[in-house]
Design a protein around this motif. Structure first.
Motif, PDB file in Angstrom:
ATOM      1  N   MET A  15      22.708  34.194   5.005  1.00  0.00           N
ATOM      2  CA  MET A  15      21.315  34.336   4.862  1.00  0.00           C
ATOM      3  C   MET A  15      20.634  35.543   4.888  1.00  0.00           C
ATOM      4  O   MET A  15      21.099  36.664   5.493  1.00  0.00           O
ATOM      5  N   SER A  16      19.594  35.845   3.902  1.00  0.00           N
ATOM      6  CA  SER A  16      18.975  37.182   3.961  1.00  0.00           C
ATOM      7  C   SER A  16      18.392  37.703   5.244  1.00  0.00           C
ATOM      8  O   SER A  16      17.892  36.698   6.000  1.00  0.00           O
ATOM      9  N   ARG A  17      18.589  38.963   5.458  1.00  0.00           N
ATOM     10  CA  ARG A  17      17.807  39.519   6.686  1.00  0.00           C
ATOM     11  C   ARG A  17      16.594  40.342   6.397  1.00  0.00           C
ATOM     12  O   ARG A  17      16.882  41.048   5.302  1.00  0.00           O
ATOM     13  N   GLN A  72      12.459  37.090  15.868  1.00  0.00           N
ATOM     14  CA  GLN A  72      11.434  35.979  15.714  1.00  0.00           C
ATOM     15  C   GLN A  72      11.815  35.336  14.290  1.00  0.00           C
ATOM     16  O   GLN A  72      11.313  33.879  14.585  1.00  0.00           O
ATOM     17  N   VAL A  73      12.118  35.475  13.474  1.00  0.00           N
ATOM     18  CA  VAL A  73      12.299  34.877  11.995  1.00  0.00           C
ATOM     19  C   VAL A  73      13.252  33.856  12.332  1.00  0.00           C
ATOM     20  O   VAL A  73      13.173  32.633  12.053  1.00  0.00           O
ATOM     21  N   GLU A  74      14.349  34.255  13.011  1.00  0.00           N
ATOM     22  CA  GLU A  74      15.641  33.261  13.600  1.00  0.00           C
ATOM     23  C   GLU A  74      15.173  32.039  14.266  1.00  0.00           C
ATOM     24  O   GLU A  74      15.528  31.002  14.218  1.00  0.00           O
ATOM     25  N   GLN A 121      12.762  34.162   0.796  1.00  0.00           N
ATOM     26  CA  GLN A 121      14.061  33.444   0.329  1.00  0.00           C
ATOM     27  C   GLN A 121      14.828  32.804   1.502  1.00  0.00           C
ATOM     28  O   GLN A 121      15.598  31.502   1.240  1.00  0.00           O
ATOM     29  N   GLN A 122      14.846  33.528   2.524  1.00  0.00           N
ATOM     30  CA  GLN A 122      15.607  32.906   3.835  1.00  0.00           C
ATOM     31  C   GLN A 122      15.032  31.808   4.196  1.00  0.00           C
ATOM     32  O   GLN A 122      15.793  30.605   4.417  1.00  0.00           O
ATOM     33  N   VAL A 123      13.578  31.399   4.162  1.00  0.00           N
ATOM     34  CA  VAL A 123      13.011  30.092   4.634  1.00  0.00           C
ATOM     35  C   VAL A 123      13.408  29.018   3.521  1.00  0.00           C
ATOM     36  O   VAL A 123      13.734  28.082   3.900  1.00  0.00           O
ATOM     37  N   CYS A 124      13.221  29.169   2.511  1.00  0.00           N
ATOM     38  CA  CYS A 124      13.759  28.473   1.161  1.00  0.00           C
ATOM     39  C   CYS A 124      14.983  28.033   1.248  1.00  0.00           C
ATOM     40  O   CYS A 124      15.501  26.734   1.346  1.00  0.00           O
ATOM     41  N   GLU A 125      16.054  28.959   1.664  1.00  0.00           N
ATOM     42  CA  GLU A 125      17.533  28.612   1.881  1.00  0.00           C
ATOM     43  C   GLU A 125      17.595  27.579   3.058  1.00  0.00           C
ATOM     44  O   GLU A 125      18.571  26.564   2.932  1.00  0.00           O
ATOM     45  N   THR A 126      17.084  28.011   4.278  1.00  0.00           N
ATOM     46  CA  THR A 126      17.185  27.121   5.246  1.00  0.00           C
ATOM     47  C   THR A 126      16.672  25.697   5.085  1.00  0.00           C
ATOM     48  O   THR A 126      17.399  24.742   5.516  1.00  0.00           O
ATOM     49  N   ILE A 127      15.616  25.433   4.436  1.00  0.00           N
ATOM     50  CA  ILE A 127      14.988  24.221   4.329  1.00  0.00           C
ATOM     51  C   ILE A 127      15.672  23.350   3.241  1.00  0.00           C
ATOM     52  O   ILE A 127      16.117  22.163   3.604  1.00  0.00           O
ATOM     53  N   SER A 128      16.163  23.967   2.282  1.00  0.00           N
ATOM     54  CA  SER A 128      16.980  23.109   1.379  1.00  0.00           C
ATOM     55  C   SER A 128      18.365  23.014   1.772  1.00  0.00           C
ATOM     56  O   SER A 128      18.880  21.919   1.490  1.00  0.00           O
ATOM     57  N   THR A 129      18.908  23.744   2.605  1.00  0.00           N
ATOM     58  CA  THR A 129      20.182  23.553   3.328  1.00  0.00           C
ATOM     59  C   THR A 129      20.345  22.263   4.194  1.00  0.00           C
ATOM     60  O   THR A 129      21.002  21.475   4.067  1.00  0.00           O
TER      61      THR A 129
END
Length: 477
Positions: A1-3, A17-19, A375-383
Motif C-alpha cells: 500500500m502507499s505510504r 496513525q493512518v495504519e 489512494q491507500q484508503v481506497c485500496e483498503t476499502i475495495s480490498t
C-alpha cells in the motif's frame, strides 16, 4: 500500500496513525475463513423449513431447474423491469442475436401510483416494441426479469415482497407480478380493435431476478456455469443446489437454482459479521434508509463503498492526518465521495493525478502526500470488499463440491456489476481470495452481458426445452 504523511506529525507517527485508522478493515485469512464458514451455516439455515423464517440469508427457490445446454433455439422476448427503465429485447438463441427493441423510462408518477397503472405502462411499452418485429403469427415465449424482491411459487409465479428503488405503488405487495402482467396485456387487447398482442402471441413462461439472469445468460457459451454473481450497486449470488437439500420445495431429484439474497448476511440477531464490522460500517447503516438490514451488502457493494471511504477521510482529517486538518462542506456531505472515484484513484499511473482532481472538486487542498493516503484508503476499502465477496463465493463453491461428493469441483461464475467490471484490481483480489479459501475448486470468471435481459430470454428458452422433453417422454410412454 502507499505510504504517506502530512504536516503536523513526524513521518513514523503519522504513518502509524493512518495504519491505526485502517487496521479494522484488514481481515487476515483466518478471519475470512471464519466468515466463509458462517455463511455456509446460514445457507443451510435458509434452505431448511424450520429455520428459514429466522434466517438472514433467505435462500429463495427460483424454480429454474436447469441451465442452457446449447440445444435451445427459437425466438424469445425478454422484459426487463428495472429501477429506471422498462426494456424489451428480442433474442434469437441459435444465432446468438440480441436486439434491444425498446427502452422507456418509468415516470415518477407511475412509480408512486396504483400497481395497475404501472403494469398498464409496461404493457404499453411491450406493445410499442412489437412494432419492430417481423415474427407475426409466432408464439413468443417471454422471460420476465423483475428487479424487486419476490417470493417465487413456480417458474412463472412470483409474489412481490416489497418495493425498492424508489417505487411505492399501491396494491402490489403480495401480488403475483406475472399475473399482473398478464392482466395488463389482456386489458390492452380489449382496449384496442387491432391490437398487436393479437398478432404477436406473447406467452410469459419464466420470471427471474437479475442475479439468476446473470447465471442463465452465461451457459449458452459455457455450459459449466452454475453460479451467478452480482457486484454492483448491490450484491447477490445464486447457484444450482441439489433438490434433496431444498427442503421448502417438494421433490429430491435434480437441481434447482437458489437465489441466496446474501446481501442480508449478518442481519438482525444473526451476529455473523459483528466482529468484522467497523465503526464506519455502523455509521453507514445508521444513516441509511434501511437500518439493520442488508448488513453484508453495506460492507461490500457499490452503493456504500464511496461513503465508507468518505467517513474514513473525515476521521483522518479530524486527526490532522489529511489536508492540514481542514475539511470542506462537500466532504461533509453524505455520499459526496462517489464509489467510481475509488476505481479511478486506484488506476495505475493516472490514479494519483485523478485523486488530486477529485479532491479539488470536493473543495479540499490536497498535496501529493494527501493523495497517496487517499489512494491507500481506497485500496483498503475495495480490498476488504473483494475479500469478503471472495469468502462468500468460496462458501458457495465448497458447498456445491461437498454436496456432490467431489474431491475437486470446476465451474464457471457469470459475473455482472459495475464494481467488478470497472475497478482495475477488484477481480484479481476476489479470485485470489477464492483460490485460498476453496483450494479444491477451479473457478473461471466470465463477465456477462446484460444478464437481466439476455438471461431472462434464456430462462424462457430452457423452460421451452424442458417442456418439449417432458412432452416427448410422455408420448413415448
Amino acid at each position: 500500500m502507499s505510504r504517506a504523511v502530512t504536516e503536523g506529525a513526524s513521518e513514523d507517527d503519522a504513518r502509524s496513525q493512518v495504519e491505526d485508522v485502517l487496521l479494522p478493515f484488514d481481515l487476515p485469512l483466518e478471519k475470512l475463513c471464519e466468515v466463509s464458514k458462517r455463511l455456509d451455516e446460514n445457507l443451510t439455515k435458509g434452505l431448511t423449513k424450520e429455520t428459514h423464517d429466522k434466517a438472514s440469508v433467505k435462500m429463495l427457490p427460483t424454480f429454474v431447474r436447469d441451465t442452457p445446454d446449447g440445444t435451445e433455439n427459437g425466438d424469445f422476448l425478454a422484459l426487463d423491469l428495472g429501477g429506471t427503465n422498462v426494456r424489451v429485447l428480442h433474442v434469437r438463441v441459435e444465432e446468438n442475436l440480441q436486439n434491444l427493441l425498446y427502452k422507456k423510462p418509468i415516470p415518477e408518477y407511475i412509480k408512486k401510483g396504483k400497481v395497475e397503472e404501472l403494469f398498464n405502462y409496461i404493457a404499453d411499452v411491450l406493445a410499442e416494441s412489437l412494432k419492430e418485429l417481423e415474427l407475426k403469427e409466432k408464439v413468443l415465449p417471454l422471460g420476465f426479469s423483475c428487479s424487486f424482491p419476490c417470493e417465487q411459487k413456480d417458474i412463472d409465479k412470483a409474489n412481490l415482497i416489497r418495493w425498492t428503488k424508489g417505487f411505492a405503488c399501491s396494491g402490489g405487495v403480495g401480488c403475483d407480478v406475472v399475473k399482473l402482467l398478464k392482466e395488463a396485456i389482456k386489458r390492452k387487447e380489449e382496449s384496442e380493435e387491432h391490437n398487436l398482442f393479437q398478432v404477436y402471441k406473447i406467452q410469459p413462461v419464466a420470471i427471474l431476478n437479475d442475479t439468476v439472469g446473470t447465471m442463465m445468460s452465461c451457459p449458452y457459451k459455457d455450459q459449466s456455469c452454475e453460479i451467478g454473481l452480482i457486484i454492483g450497486t448491490g450484491t447477490n449470488a445464486c447457484y444450482m443446489e441439489e433438490m434433496r437439500d431444498v427442503k421448502r420445495v417438494e421433490g429430491d431429484e435434480g437441481r434447482m437454482c437458489i437465489n441466496t439474497e446474501w446481501g442480508g448476511f449478518g442481519d438482525g440477531d444473526d451476529g455473523s459479521l459483528q466482529d468484522v464490522r467497523t465503526e464506519f460500517d455502523k455509521k453507514v447503516d445508521l444513516s441509511s434508509s434501511n437500518q439493520g438490514v442488508h448488513t453484508f451488502e453495506k460492507m461490500i457493494s457499490g452503493m456504500y463503498l464511496g461513503e465508507l471511504a468518505r467517513l474514513v477521510l473525515i476521521e483522518m482529517t479530524e486527526k490532522n492526518l489529511l489536508f492540514g486538518g481542514k475539511g470542506s462542506k462537500a466532504l461533509s456531505t453524505p455520499y459526496s465521495f462517489k464509489t467510481p472515484f475509488i476505481s479511478e484513484i486506484e488506476k495505475e499511473n493516472t490514479g494519483l493525478k485523478r485523486a488530486q482532481e477529485i479532491l479539488k472538486d470536493l473543495g479540499l487542498s490536497a498535496k501529493q502526500k494527501d493523495c497517496e493516503i487517499v489512494q491507500q484508503v481506497c485500496e483498503t476499502i475495495s480490498t476488504r470488499s473483494a475479500q469478503l465477496c471472495g469468502a462468500a463465493l468460496a462458501a458457495v463453491a465448497n458447498r456445491i463440491r461437498n454436496n456432490r461428493g467431489l474431491s475437486h469441483f470446476s465451474t464457471t461464475v457469470g459475473v455482472d456489476g459495475a464494481v467488478y467490471a470497472q475497478h482495475p484490481h477488484y477481480s484479481d483480489r476476489l479470485q485470489k481470495t477464492v483460490q485460498k479459501l476453496a483450494p479444491n475448486c477451479t473457478i473461471t470468471f466470465v463477465k456477462t452481458e446484460d444478464g437481466s435481459g439476455n438471461g431472462a430470454a434464456m430462462a424462457a428458452a430452457v423452460v421451452k426445452r424442458l417442456k418439449r422433453k417432458k412432452s416427448t417422454s410422455s408420448f413415448l410412454k
